[in-house]
Design a protein around this motif. Structure first.
Motif, PDB file in Angstrom:
ATOM      1  N   GLN A 176      -8.211  -2.545  -9.596  1.00  0.00           N
ATOM      2  CA  GLN A 176      -8.816  -3.105  -8.397  1.00  0.00           C
ATOM      3  C   GLN A 176      -8.309  -4.514  -8.129  1.00  0.00           C
ATOM      4  OE1 GLN A 176     -10.964  -1.428  -6.154  1.00  0.00           O
ATOM      5  NE2 GLN A 176     -10.293  -3.207  -4.965  1.00  0.00           N
ATOM      6  N   LEU A 177      -8.187  -5.335  -9.161  1.00  0.00           N
ATOM      7  CA  LEU A 177      -7.694  -6.692  -8.980  1.00  0.00           C
ATOM      8  C   LEU A 177      -6.264  -6.672  -8.449  1.00  0.00           C
ATOM      9  CD1 LEU A 177      -7.976  -9.738  -9.255  1.00  0.00           C
ATOM     10  CD2 LEU A 177      -7.336  -9.523 -11.670  1.00  0.00           C
ATOM     11  N   SER A 178      -5.445  -5.784  -8.993  1.00  0.00           N
ATOM     12  CA  SER A 178      -4.071  -5.671  -8.508  1.00  0.00           C
ATOM     13  C   SER A 178      -4.044  -5.236  -7.052  1.00  0.00           C
ATOM     14  CB  SER A 178      -3.292  -4.681  -9.380  1.00  0.00           C
ATOM     15  OG  SER A 178      -3.145  -5.163 -10.691  1.00  0.00           O
ATOM     16  N   ALA A 179      -4.877  -4.257  -6.698  1.00  0.00           N
ATOM     17  CA  ALA A 179      -4.931  -3.794  -5.310  1.00  0.00           C
ATOM     18  C   ALA A 179      -5.388  -4.910  -4.379  1.00  0.00           C
ATOM     19  CB  ALA A 179      -5.864  -2.591  -5.198  1.00  0.00           C
ATOM     20  N   LEU A 188      -1.878   2.899  -8.828  1.00  0.00           N
ATOM     21  CA  LEU A 188      -1.984   1.814  -7.862  1.00  0.00           C
ATOM     22  C   LEU A 188      -1.397   2.234  -6.508  1.00  0.00           C
ATOM     23  CD1 LEU A 188      -2.741  -1.157  -7.346  1.00  0.00           C
ATOM     24  CD2 LEU A 188      -0.460  -1.786  -8.185  1.00  0.00           C
ATOM     25  N   THR A 189      -0.276   2.959  -6.535  1.00  0.00           N
ATOM     26  CA  THR A 189       0.318   3.460  -5.301  1.00  0.00           C
ATOM     27  C   THR A 189      -0.655   4.383  -4.572  1.00  0.00           C
ATOM     28  OG1 THR A 189       2.523   3.340  -6.298  1.00  0.00           O
ATOM     29  CG2 THR A 189       2.285   4.701  -4.329  1.00  0.00           C
ATOM     30  N   LYS A 190      -1.260   5.311  -5.302  1.00  0.00           N
ATOM     31  CA  LYS A 190      -2.232   6.222  -4.685  1.00  0.00           C
ATOM     32  C   LYS A 190      -3.387   5.438  -4.070  1.00  0.00           C
ATOM     33  CE  LYS A 190      -1.391   9.807  -8.178  1.00  0.00           C
ATOM     34  NZ  LYS A 190      -2.015  10.592  -9.258  1.00  0.00           N
ATOM     35  N   LYS A 191      -3.838   4.409  -4.769  1.00  0.00           N
ATOM     36  CA  LYS A 191      -5.001   3.652  -4.319  1.00  0.00           C
ATOM     37  C   LYS A 191      -4.722   2.898  -3.031  1.00  0.00           C
ATOM     38  CE  LYS A 191      -8.376   0.194  -5.795  1.00  0.00           C
ATOM     39  NZ  LYS A 191      -9.499   1.025  -5.275  1.00  0.00           N
ATOM     40  N   ILE A 192      -3.593   2.201  -2.945  1.00  0.00           N
ATOM     41  CA  ILE A 192      -3.337   1.410  -1.743  1.00  0.00           C
ATOM     42  C   ILE A 192      -3.063   2.306  -0.546  1.00  0.00           C
ATOM     43  CG2 ILE A 192      -2.540  -0.574  -3.095  1.00  0.00           C
ATOM     44  CD1 ILE A 192       0.326   0.098  -2.267  1.00  0.00           C
TER      45      ILE A 192
END
Length: 456
Positions: free
Chosen positions: A333-336, A366-370
């Motif tokens: 979450q922090l990275s996103a 992370l890719t899926k999340k963004i």
């Protein structure tokens, strides 16, 4: 073009504008859904299409109003694969308005087979006021993957599509012992190959840990890309190479550094830098950027410590930009959130995010999340050479022929009357196929010969 980034705004090729599949008309009996980006051909956006009726046609199409003149060539392409079942798929492009004309191409897909690219060209004989791109799928309980659709007209560039283009910089692999200890836990971890990754292994470490480089070159997937990190080759503040150096008073070390670094880049095929640094030595001057551009002419991304300008731009013909905030490899979450803070509404824009010792699985998640959190921002993950090419195109520069020297066997000296068979290895790093004939010249001189000097 294949990923919808350049020259094809005639249609929405990415399937990613909104939940209704971005304006595409579906005659499919069942459904179309945007699915896991890691399952896509390019690792960005992807449709799953399933047709279960026995009443044709099953098709996906998009119409666009656009004037076409006789002699124009309209092109369409798409990547497809059969996830379950098998059958024939057909891609067609239509000229509409006036006397309709079309061209199509078909492919037989086997269940579980690889991605295949369908491409079709329509040389227009008649004027048209509109175009249609259409993909026909067979009836029955077959599920297909569809990705990276493109529609364009030769010679009518439309610019860079308004997306947020992202490179994942996989670092920091800048010392021999560090590379030896950390590489197996990251490179050989599950999940590599799902999304494009830019691995920045300091290339001069091939002298220290050659077996590691042999391993990654032998096991790299099509989505593993190699770029220079920690200032091209070695670990140096490049502005302190110029002029009379402080505090030693030694003369410029630029030529020595360039002579040292270039063979490592040539041997490894590296043409981009995703992490140049200058420590506490202040902002880059023109001389420093010129040096970096000469070594990795495809593009340079630099760490922002001490820098004042992040904006993507062309410097001496080379795309350059400042790197974005580092990610937290342990906190999704922090990275996103750090990414969202940098990718706002203005597009297109270009980003290189640094992830220190992140696993491929973390970056895939992370890719899926963004993509899922902000579909309207159209985050698009690229290889570094693709990102820099789009910066170049966005700045109004056309793709050009680009040649890289790899090595030769020319002796440093030659006695009068002797004969030497010359072998030179060159690599085409450009976008275009070169013609079949070339001119190769060699200089013989009593002293050093300036670079870029044509043979007499």
């Amino acid at each position: 073009r294949d990923i919808g980034a350049w020259d094809n705004r005639l249609a929405n090729p990415g399937f990613d504008d909104d939940a209704s599949v971005g304006g595409w008309t579906s005659n499919l009996a069942d459904y179309l859904t945007i699915v896991d980006p890691a399952g896509a051909h390019h690792g960005v956006h992807h449709l799953s299409a399933r047709a279960t009726t026995d009443q044709p046609p099953n098709s996906l199409s998009q119409d666009v109003s656009f004037g076409v003149q006789p002699g124009d060539t309209v092109r369409a392409s798409v990547w497809v694969r059969a996830i379950s079942g098998s059958g024939t798929v057909t891609l067609a492009v239509w000229g509409l308005g006036g006397s309709a004309e079309s061209r199509s191409v078909s492919a037989q897909l086997a269940e579980g087979g690889p991605w295949q690219r369908l491409a079709v060209a329509l040389p227009a004989r008649n004027p048209h006021t509109g175009l249609r791109w259409e993909l026909y799928l067979p009836v029955g309980a077959t599920t297909f993957g569809i990705d990276s659709a493109a529609l364009w007209i030769d010679g009518q560039a439309r610019g860079v599509s308004p997306r947020h283009y992202v490179v994942w910089h996989m670092g920091d692999y800048d010392a021999g012992a560090w590379l030896y200890q950390m590489l197996p836990r990251r490179w050989d971890a599950p999940g590599r190959g799902a999304v494009p990754l830019a691995w920045a292994f300091n290339p001069n470490l091939m002298d220290r840990f050659g077996i590691g480089f042999a391993h990654v070159w032998a096991t790299a997937t099509a989505r593993d890309h190699f770029a220079a990190g920690d200032t091209v080759a070695s670990y140096v503040n490049v502005t302190q190479l110029h002029g009379t150096r402080d505090p030693s008073g030694l003369p410029s070390g630029r030529l020595a550094f360039e002579t040292f670094a270039r063979p490592y880049l040539q041997r490894s095929g590296i043409t981009t830098t995703v992490f140049a640094l200058n420590g506490s030595a202040g902002p880059y001057d023109d001389e420093a950027l010129n040096l970096l551009g000469r070594l990795t002419g495809r593009g340079v991304a630099y760490n922002m410590a001490g820098q004042t300008q992040r904006t993507p731009r062309i410097h001496g013909g080379v795309p350059v930009l400042g790197q974005d905030a580092a990610l937290d490899a342990g906190d999704l979450q922090l990275s996103a959130d750090r990414i969202y803070a940098r990718t706002g509404d203005a597009a297109p824009d270009f980003h290189v995010f640094r992830a220190v010792l992140a696993t491929p699985t973390f970056i895939t998640d992370l890719t899926k999340k963004i993509v899922a959190d902000h579909p309207a921002r159209r985050h698009t993950v690229l290889a570094p050479q693709e990102l820099f090419a789009l910066i170049q195109l966005h700045a109004g520069q056309d793709p050009d022929y680009r040649l890289a020297f790899v090595d030769d066997n020319l002796p440093r000296s030659a006695a009068a009357g002797t004969t030497h068979a010359l072998r030179v290895t060159l690599r085409n790093d450009g976008w275009d196929t070169w013609p079949s004939t070339y001119n190769l010249g060699a200089h013989l001189a009593p002293g050093e010969i300036p670079p870029h000097t044509l043979p007499s």
